[in-house]
Design a protein around this motif. Structure first.
Motif, mmCIF file in Angstrom:
data_model
loop_
_atom_site.group_PDB
_atom_site.id
_atom_site.type_symbol
_atom_site.label_atom_id
_atom_site.label_comp_id
_atom_site.label_asym_id
_atom_site.label_seq_id
_atom_site.Cartn_x
_atom_site.Cartn_y
_atom_site.Cartn_z
ATOM 1 N N THR A 1 0.864 -1.176 0.000
ATOM 2 C CA THR A 1 0.000 0.000 0.000
ATOM 3 C C THR A 1 0.902 1.228 0.000
ATOM 4 O OG1 THR A 1 -0.048 0.055 2.417
ATOM 5 C CG2 THR A 1 -1.844 -1.145 1.310
ATOM 6 N N GLY A 2 0.337 2.379 -0.249
ATOM 7 C CA GLY A 2 1.116 3.613 -0.267
ATOM 8 C C GLY A 2 1.826 3.905 1.040
ATOM 9 N N ASP A 3 1.289 3.426 2.161
ATOM 10 C CA ASP A 3 1.947 3.672 3.445
ATOM 11 C C ASP A 3 2.909 2.551 3.841
ATOM 12 O OD1 ASP A 3 0.167 1.679 4.226
ATOM 13 O OD2 ASP A 3 -0.658 2.805 5.910
ATOM 14 N N GLY A 4 3.154 1.609 2.933
ATOM 15 C CA GLY A 4 4.189 0.608 3.166
ATOM 16 C C GLY A 4 3.750 -0.718 3.751
ATOM 17 N N ARG A 5 2.474 -0.970 3.816
ATOM 18 C CA ARG A 5 1.995 -2.267 4.306
ATOM 19 C C ARG A 5 2.038 -3.294 3.172
ATOM 20 N NH1 ARG A 5 1.898 -1.480 9.619
ATOM 21 N NH2 ARG A 5 0.694 0.319 10.237
ATOM 22 N N VAL A 6 2.419 -4.516 3.505
ATOM 23 C CA VAL A 6 2.447 -5.587 2.513
ATOM 24 C C VAL A 6 1.017 -6.029 2.227
ATOM 25 C CG1 VAL A 6 3.160 -7.957 2.039
ATOM 26 C CG2 VAL A 6 4.710 -6.423 3.233
ATOM 27 N N VAL A 7 0.664 -6.030 0.943
ATOM 28 C CA VAL A 7 -0.627 -6.560 0.514
ATOM 29 C C VAL A 7 -0.442 -8.016 0.126
ATOM 30 C CG1 VAL A 7 -2.499 -6.363 -1.186
ATOM 31 C CG2 VAL A 7 -1.383 -4.297 -0.306
ATOM 32 N N SER A 8 0.622 -8.291 -0.630
ATOM 33 C CA SER A 8 0.890 -9.651 -1.090
ATOM 34 C C SER A 8 2.341 -9.751 -1.525
ATOM 35 C CB SER A 8 -0.015 -10.010 -2.270
ATOM 36 O OG SER A 8 0.349 -9.220 -3.402
ATOM 37 N N VAL A 9 2.793 -10.982 -1.680
ATOM 38 C CA VAL A 9 4.118 -11.245 -2.213
ATOM 39 C C VAL A 9 4.013 -12.370 -3.241
ATOM 40 C CG1 VAL A 9 5.319 -10.481 -0.124
ATOM 41 C CG2 VAL A 9 4.746 -12.902 -0.404
ATOM 42 N N GLY A 10 5.069 -12.492 -4.043
ATOM 43 C CA GLY A 10 5.120 -13.579 -5.004
ATOM 44 C C GLY A 10 6.553 -13.956 -5.296
ATOM 45 N N VAL A 11 6.741 -15.195 -5.667
ATOM 46 C CA VAL A 11 8.022 -15.694 -6.137
ATOM 47 C C VAL A 11 7.761 -16.487 -7.404
ATOM 48 C CG1 VAL A 11 9.208 -15.731 -3.899
ATOM 49 C CG2 VAL A 11 7.898 -17.738 -4.645
ATOM 50 N N ASN A 12 8.807 -16.704 -8.172
ATOM 51 C CA ASN A 12 8.675 -17.470 -9.406
ATOM 52 C C ASN A 12 8.310 -18.909 -9.077
ATOM 53 O OD1 ASN A 12 10.055 -19.428 -11.425
ATOM 54 N ND2 ASN A 12 9.764 -17.539 -12.575
ATOM 55 N N ARG A 13 7.215 -19.405 -9.689
ATOM 56 C CA ARG A 13 6.723 -20.759 -9.451
ATOM 57 C C ARG A 13 6.435 -21.492 -10.753
ATOM 58 N NH1 ARG A 13 7.042 -23.383 -5.149
ATOM 59 N NH2 ARG A 13 4.875 -23.989 -4.958
ATOM 60 N N VAL A 14 7.033 -21.055 -11.850
ATOM 61 C CA VAL A 14 6.730 -21.597 -13.172
ATOM 62 C C VAL A 14 6.871 -23.115 -13.221
ATOM 63 C CG1 VAL A 14 7.491 -21.645 -15.593
ATOM 64 C CG2 VAL A 14 7.231 -19.454 -14.402
ATOM 65 N N VAL A 15 8.034 -23.630 -12.875
ATOM 66 C CA VAL A 15 8.265 -25.080 -12.986
ATOM 67 C C VAL A 15 7.476 -25.860 -11.936
ATOM 68 C CG1 VAL A 15 10.015 -26.904 -12.876
ATOM 69 C CG2 VAL A 15 10.446 -24.833 -14.214
ATOM 70 N N PRO A 16 7.548 -25.492 -10.649
ATOM 71 C CA PRO A 16 6.803 -26.273 -9.665
ATOM 72 C C PRO A 16 5.293 -26.302 -9.911
ATOM 73 C CG PRO A 16 8.345 -24.803 -8.558
ATOM 74 C CD PRO A 16 8.367 -24.446 -10.014
ATOM 75 N N GLN A 17 4.752 -25.241 -10.498
ATOM 76 C CA GLN A 17 3.309 -25.161 -10.732
ATOM 77 C C GLN A 17 2.919 -25.531 -12.168
ATOM 78 O OE1 GLN A 17 0.915 -23.892 -8.003
ATOM 79 N NE2 GLN A 17 2.715 -24.953 -7.222
ATOM 80 N N THR A 18 3.918 -25.860 -12.995
ATOM 81 C CA THR A 18 3.721 -26.143 -14.422
ATOM 82 C C THR A 18 2.808 -25.092 -15.065
ATOM 83 O OG1 THR A 18 1.909 -27.721 -14.040
ATOM 84 C CG2 THR A 18 4.151 -28.627 -14.211
ATOM 85 N N CYS A 19 3.220 -23.838 -14.889
ATOM 86 C CA CYS A 19 2.408 -22.716 -15.355
ATOM 87 C C CYS A 19 3.323 -21.581 -15.805
ATOM 88 C CB CYS A 19 1.489 -22.256 -14.226
ATOM 89 S SG CYS A 19 0.416 -20.895 -14.694
ATOM 90 N N SER A 20 3.312 -21.294 -17.092
ATOM 91 C CA SER A 20 4.227 -20.291 -17.642
ATOM 92 C C SER A 20 3.958 -18.881 -17.146
ATOM 93 C CB SER A 20 4.189 -20.310 -19.170
ATOM 94 O OG SER A 20 2.901 -19.926 -19.638
ATOM 95 N N VAL A 21 2.791 -18.612 -16.602
ATOM 96 C CA VAL A 21 2.501 -17.263 -16.105
ATOM 97 C C VAL A 21 2.798 -17.103 -14.619
ATOM 98 C CG1 VAL A 21 0.786 -16.798 -17.897
ATOM 99 C CG2 VAL A 21 0.040 -17.643 -15.654
ATOM 100 N N ALA A 22 3.321 -18.129 -13.963
ATOM 101 C CA ALA A 22 3.550 -18.085 -12.522
ATOM 102 C C ALA A 22 4.858 -17.372 -12.179
ATOM 103 C CB ALA A 22 3.504 -19.486 -11.924
ATOM 104 N N HIS A 23 5.048 -16.192 -12.768
ATOM 105 C CA HIS A 23 6.200 -15.345 -12.466
ATOM 106 C C HIS A 23 5.949 -14.635 -11.138
ATOM 107 C CE1 HIS A 23 7.796 -14.904 -16.861
ATOM 108 N NE2 HIS A 23 7.437 -16.146 -16.571
ATOM 109 N N ALA A 24 7.004 -14.146 -10.508
ATOM 110 C CA ALA A 24 6.879 -13.511 -9.195
ATOM 111 C C ALA A 24 5.881 -12.351 -9.211
ATOM 112 C CB ALA A 24 8.250 -13.029 -8.713
ATOM 113 N N GLU A 25 6.006 -11.482 -10.213
ATOM 114 C CA GLU A 25 5.108 -10.326 -10.289
ATOM 115 C C GLU A 25 3.660 -10.767 -10.500
ATOM 116 O OE1 GLU A 25 9.071 -9.027 -12.194
ATOM 117 O OE2 GLU A 25 7.819 -10.816 -12.187
ATOM 118 N N MET A 26 3.459 -11.757 -11.347
ATOM 119 C CA MET A 26 2.106 -12.247 -11.625
ATOM 120 C C MET A 26 1.488 -12.861 -10.370
ATOM 121 S SD MET A 26 1.752 -11.416 -14.794
ATOM 122 C CE MET A 26 0.419 -12.369 -15.475
ATOM 123 N N MET A 27 2.289 -13.640 -9.637
ATOM 124 C CA MET A 27 1.795 -14.258 -8.400
ATOM 125 C C MET A 27 1.442 -13.174 -7.379
ATOM 126 S SD MET A 27 1.808 -17.538 -9.034
ATOM 127 C CE MET A 27 1.851 -18.475 -7.512
#
Length: 186
Positions: free
Chosen positions: A57-83
């Motif tokens: 959020t604008g005041d610095g609270r974490v809303v969500s996080v992501g890491v690259n999960r392409v291979v473990p999830q067998t999903c080409s869109v499972a990039h960190a930003e997308m997650m």
């Protein structure tokens, strides 16, 4: 054959050990530092590629996080930003995060690839904070970041998304170099 009616993607269980949801991440360095820590832990645990991202959020609270999960999830869109975007949008119950009038920031360990760049245009973030550059990713790993508009920063800024680059770039490059030297290929 029955068509799947649900898509299920998961993030690693160690995220709760890394992310302090009670903390306010105020500076760009704190925000990108969290994304880099996520990318580092992701390769240490062999849970995906060397990329991490967080929505704040604008005041610095974490809303969500992501890491690259392409291979473990067998999903080409499972990039960190997308997650991170998908988790934030589910949490906020909005496909456009800033539709509520708030300010949202994406911090990422490395410059978004062409896919994540496209998602950034519509995700509803107001700021994009970047650690490593795409040329760092391609120099230190075997990833192909794909094509971007020649003036990709200008395109985002014209859409009201401020872009700041090279935040803790050397730390982000170190994670990429560690991954590249490991011989892993996610």
């Amino acid at each position: 054959m029955t068509l799947p009616l649900q898509i299920h993607l998961t993030l690693p269980p160690w995220l709760g050990d890394i992310v302090d949801t009670s903390k306010r991440y105020v500076t760009d360095e704190e925000r990108v530092g969290l994304a880099i820590a996520l990318s580092s832990h992701n390769i240490e645990h062999n849970h995906g590629g060397p990329f991490g991202a967080a929505v704040f959020t604008g005041d610095g609270r974490v809303v969500s996080v992501g890491v690259n999960r392409v291979v473990p999830q067998t999903c080409s869109v499972a990039h960190a930003e997308m997650m991170a975007y998908m988790a934030a949008q589910q949490r906020m119950a909005s496909f456009r995060l800033n539709a509520d009038g708030g300010r949202y920031i994406l911090a990422t360990s490395a410059q978004p690839c062409c896919q994540c760049y496209g998602a950034t245009v519509w995700a509803g973030v107001d700021e994009l904070l970047i650690g490593a550059r795409s040329e760092d990713v391609e120099e230190l790993t075997e990833f192909d970041e794909g094509p971007l508009p020649a003036d990709w920063v200008g395109e985002l800024e014209r859409r009201g998304i401020a872009v700041r680059r090279d935040i803790l770039r050397e730390q982000a490059r170190t994670v990429l170099a560690t991954y590249g030297a490991s011989g892993q290929s996610y």
